[in-house]
Write a protein that holds these residues in place. Structure first.
Motif, mmCIF file in Angstrom:
data_model
loop_
_atom_site.group_PDB
_atom_site.id
_atom_site.type_symbol
_atom_site.label_atom_id
_atom_site.label_comp_id
_atom_site.label_asym_id
_atom_site.label_seq_id
_atom_site.Cartn_x
_atom_site.Cartn_y
_atom_site.Cartn_z
ATOM 1 N N TYR A 1 0.855 -1.175 0.000
ATOM 2 C CA TYR A 1 0.000 0.000 0.000
ATOM 3 C C TYR A 1 0.901 1.238 0.000
ATOM 4 O O TYR A 1 1.870 1.295 0.750
ATOM 5 C CB TYR A 1 -0.894 -0.019 1.238
ATOM 6 C CG TYR A 1 -1.992 1.005 1.208
ATOM 7 C CD1 TYR A 1 -3.138 0.781 0.474
ATOM 8 C CD2 TYR A 1 -1.855 2.196 1.896
ATOM 9 C CE1 TYR A 1 -4.147 1.719 0.439
ATOM 10 C CE2 TYR A 1 -2.856 3.144 1.860
ATOM 11 C CZ TYR A 1 -4.001 2.899 1.136
ATOM 12 O OH TYR A 1 -4.987 3.828 1.091
ATOM 13 N N PRO A 2 0.608 2.236 -0.842
ATOM 14 C CA PRO A 2 1.494 3.405 -0.925
ATOM 15 C C PRO A 2 1.537 4.214 0.377
ATOM 16 O O PRO A 2 0.524 4.374 1.048
ATOM 17 C CB PRO A 2 0.898 4.241 -2.058
ATOM 18 C CG PRO A 2 -0.461 3.704 -2.301
ATOM 19 C CD PRO A 2 -0.517 2.329 -1.749
ATOM 20 N N LYS A 3 2.729 4.706 0.725
ATOM 21 C CA LYS A 3 2.916 5.531 1.929
ATOM 22 C C LYS A 3 2.363 6.929 1.734
ATOM 23 O O LYS A 3 1.838 7.525 2.647
ATOM 24 C CB LYS A 3 4.403 5.667 2.261
ATOM 25 C CG LYS A 3 5.040 4.414 2.769
ATOM 26 C CD LYS A 3 6.439 4.751 3.237
ATOM 27 C CE LYS A 3 7.438 3.770 2.707
ATOM 28 N NZ LYS A 3 8.792 4.067 3.114
ATOM 29 N N ARG A 4 2.526 7.436 0.534
ATOM 30 C CA ARG A 4 2.140 8.823 0.262
ATOM 31 C C ARG A 4 0.639 8.960 0.099
ATOM 32 O O ARG A 4 -0.034 8.070 -0.388
ATOM 33 C CB ARG A 4 2.812 9.307 -1.020
ATOM 34 C CG ARG A 4 4.301 9.303 -0.906
ATOM 35 C CD ARG A 4 4.914 9.777 -2.193
ATOM 36 N NE ARG A 4 6.360 9.617 -2.122
ATOM 37 C CZ ARG A 4 7.120 9.441 -3.149
ATOM 38 N NH1 ARG A 4 6.617 9.408 -4.359
ATOM 39 N NH2 ARG A 4 8.425 9.305 -2.994
ATOM 40 N N LYS A 5 0.147 10.101 0.496
ATOM 41 C CA LYS A 5 -1.267 10.425 0.314
ATOM 42 C C LYS A 5 -1.402 11.266 -0.941
ATOM 43 O O LYS A 5 -0.464 11.918 -1.363
ATOM 44 C CB LYS A 5 -1.797 11.208 1.511
ATOM 45 C CG LYS A 5 -1.818 10.400 2.784
ATOM 46 C CD LYS A 5 -2.385 11.212 3.909
ATOM 47 C CE LYS A 5 -2.382 10.402 5.192
ATOM 48 N NZ LYS A 5 -2.884 11.139 6.319
ATOM 49 N N GLY A 6 -2.579 11.255 -1.513
ATOM 50 C CA GLY A 6 -2.827 12.090 -2.679
ATOM 51 C C GLY A 6 -3.093 11.258 -3.912
ATOM 52 O O GLY A 6 -3.277 10.052 -3.858
ATOM 53 N N MET A 7 -3.108 11.928 -5.031
ATOM 54 C CA MET A 7 -3.433 11.280 -6.292
ATOM 55 C C MET A 7 -2.235 10.491 -6.825
ATOM 56 O O MET A 7 -1.114 10.960 -6.775
ATOM 57 C CB MET A 7 -3.852 12.321 -7.333
ATOM 58 C CG MET A 7 -5.124 13.048 -6.976
ATOM 59 S SD MET A 7 -6.548 11.965 -6.910
ATOM 60 C CE MET A 7 -6.766 11.634 -8.629
#
Length: 56
Positions: A27-33
């Protein structure tokens, strides 16, 4: 590399459009698009439905 279809990580079969697959990825750590198709191709491992259904 660019434009190639992904392959199954177990059997090496080429994944075609509209085919059922499973993607193993973190799952990606970064938030956003995020451009999800590119993220899956770069960070994921595709598994075709036939390999997933095998009980090996």
């Amino acid at each position: 590399m660019f434009g190639e279809n992904p392959k199954c990580g177990k059997c090496g079969k080429e994944i075609k459009g509209d085919e059922v697959v499973l993607v193993k990825m973190r799952y990606p750590k970064r938030k956003g698009m995020t451009e999800i198709k590119t993220y899956k191709k770069n960070e994921g491992s595709f598994i075709c439905e036939a390999c997933f259904d095998k009980k090996i």
